[in-house]
Design an enzyme around this catalytic site. Sequence first.
Site, mmCIF file in Angstrom:
data_model
loop_
_atom_site.group_PDB
_atom_site.id
_atom_site.type_symbol
_atom_site.label_atom_id
_atom_site.label_comp_id
_atom_site.label_asym_id
_atom_site.label_seq_id
_atom_site.Cartn_x
_atom_site.Cartn_y
_atom_site.Cartn_z
ATOM 1 N N GLU B 277 44.489 42.779 40.063
ATOM 2 C CA GLU B 277 45.347 43.930 39.799
ATOM 3 C C GLU B 277 44.527 45.181 39.492
ATOM 4 O OE1 GLU B 277 48.453 42.895 37.094
ATOM 5 O OE2 GLU B 277 49.600 44.719 37.484
ATOM 6 N N HIS B 298 37.752 18.010 44.430
ATOM 7 C CA HIS B 298 38.473 17.137 45.359
ATOM 8 C C HIS B 298 39.517 17.916 46.150
ATOM 9 C CE1 HIS B 298 36.847 13.328 43.805
ATOM 10 N NE2 HIS B 298 36.623 14.078 42.756
ATOM 11 N N LYS B 412 58.944 46.249 43.136
ATOM 12 C CA LYS B 412 59.992 46.415 42.122
ATOM 13 C C LYS B 412 61.115 47.295 42.655
ATOM 14 C CE LYS B 412 57.095 46.023 37.973
ATOM 15 N NZ LYS B 412 56.588 46.730 36.781
#
Lengths: 430, 430
Positions: B277, B298, B412
């Site tokens: 960010e 793994h 938003k």
Amino acid sequence: MANLYQYDDMVALSTLSINRNVLEDTIPNEVKEKLNQLVDDLESGVFPAFSISSRDEDIVGLHLLVENWKKNFKNLIVIGVGGSSLGAQALVNFKGKFAKNSMDIYFLDNVDPTTVDGLIQNLPLTETVVLSVSKSGSTLETMAQTLLFFEAFKVQGLPVENHIVGLTENKTNTLRNFLESHNIPILNHPEGVGGRFTVLTLVGLIPAIVAGVDAVKIRQGALSVLESFLNSPYQSDSFYGALLSVYLSEEKNIQYMMPYSDRLRKFSEWFVQLWAESLGKDGVGTTPVSAVGSTDQHSALQLLMDGPKDKLVTLIVPDSFDEGSQISSELANQVGIEHLKGLNLGKLIYHQAQGTADALTAAGVPVRTFYTQKLTEEVLGALIMHFMLETAVAGVLFDVNTWDQPGVEEGKKRTLEYLMTSHNEKKAPV
Amino acid sequence: MANLYQYDDMVALSTLSINRNVLEDTIPNEVKEKLNQLVDDLESGVFPAFSISSRDEDIVGLHLLVENWKKNFKNLIVIGVGGSSLGAQALVNFKGKFAKNSMDIYFLDNVDPTTVDGLIQNLPLTETVVLSVSKSGSTLETMAQTLLFFEAFKVQGLPVENHIVGLTENKTNTLRNFLESHNIPILNHPEGVGGRFTVLTLVGLIPAIVAGVDAVKIRQGALSVLESFLNSPYQSDSFYGALLSVYLSEEKNIQYMMPYSDRLRKFSEWFVQLWAESLGKDGVGTTPVSAVGSTDQHSALQLLMDGPKDKLVTLIVPDSFDEGSQISSELANQVGIEHLKGLNLGKLIYHQAQGTADALTAAGVPVRTFYTQKLTEEVLGALIMHFMLETAVAGVLFDVNTWDQPGVEEGKKRTLEYLMTSHNEKKAPV
């Protein structure tokens, strides 16, 4: 069963400036031959990880096992790493964090001493059963943890043969030898199936059934996608998805997997292993990143929108439109926010997914979306099969061996070297 | 306090074919001016997120608040997304999954209706306090969830002013207005500090103190790194780390953050948000990926070893050499594995980290390592400050505004548009 999800890659595909209808023609003949071979093999049941989705007669046995556990135990500990754990985690997570499970399930997929000792010290071992999963039966972490629990049960004077169950291939191996010598029961891991492809087998389903997941429906959802693929492989979503990822991979070497549901967090992690370990070979493959919406809108969205255009974003958007408690109009009026009136969180998270898809598209980021029905076992099974198939097809397109994992072995070898020479060391180097 | 960790980027640096001692000289003068400005600002306390590490007089007040909660409540729910949650999660996670906390702590960082309704229905609300965190006081998710809990407390006839505490900036905003009108207490969010940089402030520390974390030591560890940076910024590990990431970023657009400890899983996620960010702007930035060792050996190691060479790998390796229960020699003999004799899991995970570092290096993957002392609060605080500084320096080198997040706003906006027009819709499109 049709239409468990709607797959839409049109916007992402436009990045490639090619038409979906002619995609098949872009594939060289020798690759097509390999794809046809894969389809044939899937059809004839060469890969039990896939074909098992058409079966259900083994499920009863798994239920009997679980019923027996539920009578005697409160806690299930699944010891296993990577593929021996993530598929089961994905299925258990589907029930949600606050589902009332018949037993408490703990996945020991790391060898952090804090976690392992924490479990041993905090759980009443009398009420605890351990499922120890290793395909090869030689996984060092699984062996070490199994021995520690074996000893803990012994110290408390408990009959180990009642408290541990093994799950390993039906071949002579370290885990099997050890458990057999103590009369501890052993289940057979499907032979020749890599851990990351075992989610639909007993490896994934036993913990799932403990959590109350309907295993038959998981398989049915998976089967519907497999059948649709086998009916017309070159028109299937899995084929298009694989093509998209592979064709974009030079420019888009990162793939975000972002379901809009807490119940798919572990599905996302399962996918990351499936994709990374199957395809990250010979210098190719893309890097899968596990995310969850809407949470990661606040973590990764800035980077996705404004950062380098090196990503393909996959959104999974379950129909949650009518889910969750509603905010009262009175309270919405009090805070003066019109669109909070009667809002339920299911609608909010759904619209956040739509908003994110729009915003990314407008920013030129290739996005593909799975709009699914309400999140049921069938839907989850369908998503699982979609991505197993997509991975298999992508393996052919990348021209790698999808089924092995040679790169993991080198790290194991070096770990062993350190272990062999460390017995005289007293301290870490810092 | 010195030497909480040893930072080694020599191998990774060799990828750049340049000498660490002359790195400083490679920086253009106008960039150096900006770096000097950053150092001056950090020194003079312009950024409270950093300078707060030299303070401790506010900690007593936080302890008093927590003591009061502990008298009255069993559960703490932290409502907040992204930066309002991840720093606190990183600190709480440091105590480990099985730490005996004085209260049970739940982080509601998503708006999944299953999770939220699950909490409301499963927790005894009489014994529950909610901390509602939003810097701006306008975050839609936080507002929605706060209203739902407000109503749930009301329905049970509980005094909301005892069960909810707000944490928002000391300015008129939606959350503050609402809480004030119901006489609900409000704490002041540090002004002008973006959520992702608040981990050392009350935003991170209140849940941490509830979990039993020593907040003073977290700050002390952080301060030691800040002081060392301010003393000689161009010789600091944070400076070298930032240079490495930025200079490699064109070829290595992916950064794996892989601590070898379950107790740093959330630290890893905190870093991902901080880096993504802050730096994912104007087409630059690299993609941070959160992983945990040894588990992800793994999952991702195959891709790291054999896949495209597009990654910088950061390993954090706490000294765990003497930690965890030991496997008895008798059992090791039984299974016939010499190196399991007397093995404790701390040693195993430590050697796995060493093995991974070696294997990646041999495969030509740039790896940098933090070998830390045993994982204490000071070490965690030091790591936190290291990466906050590294991010700030990288922001100058990338020439972006580290402190804003314009790309999040577009999503938003579009979510709101859907919400505004959705009231008449009955169903999702599938």
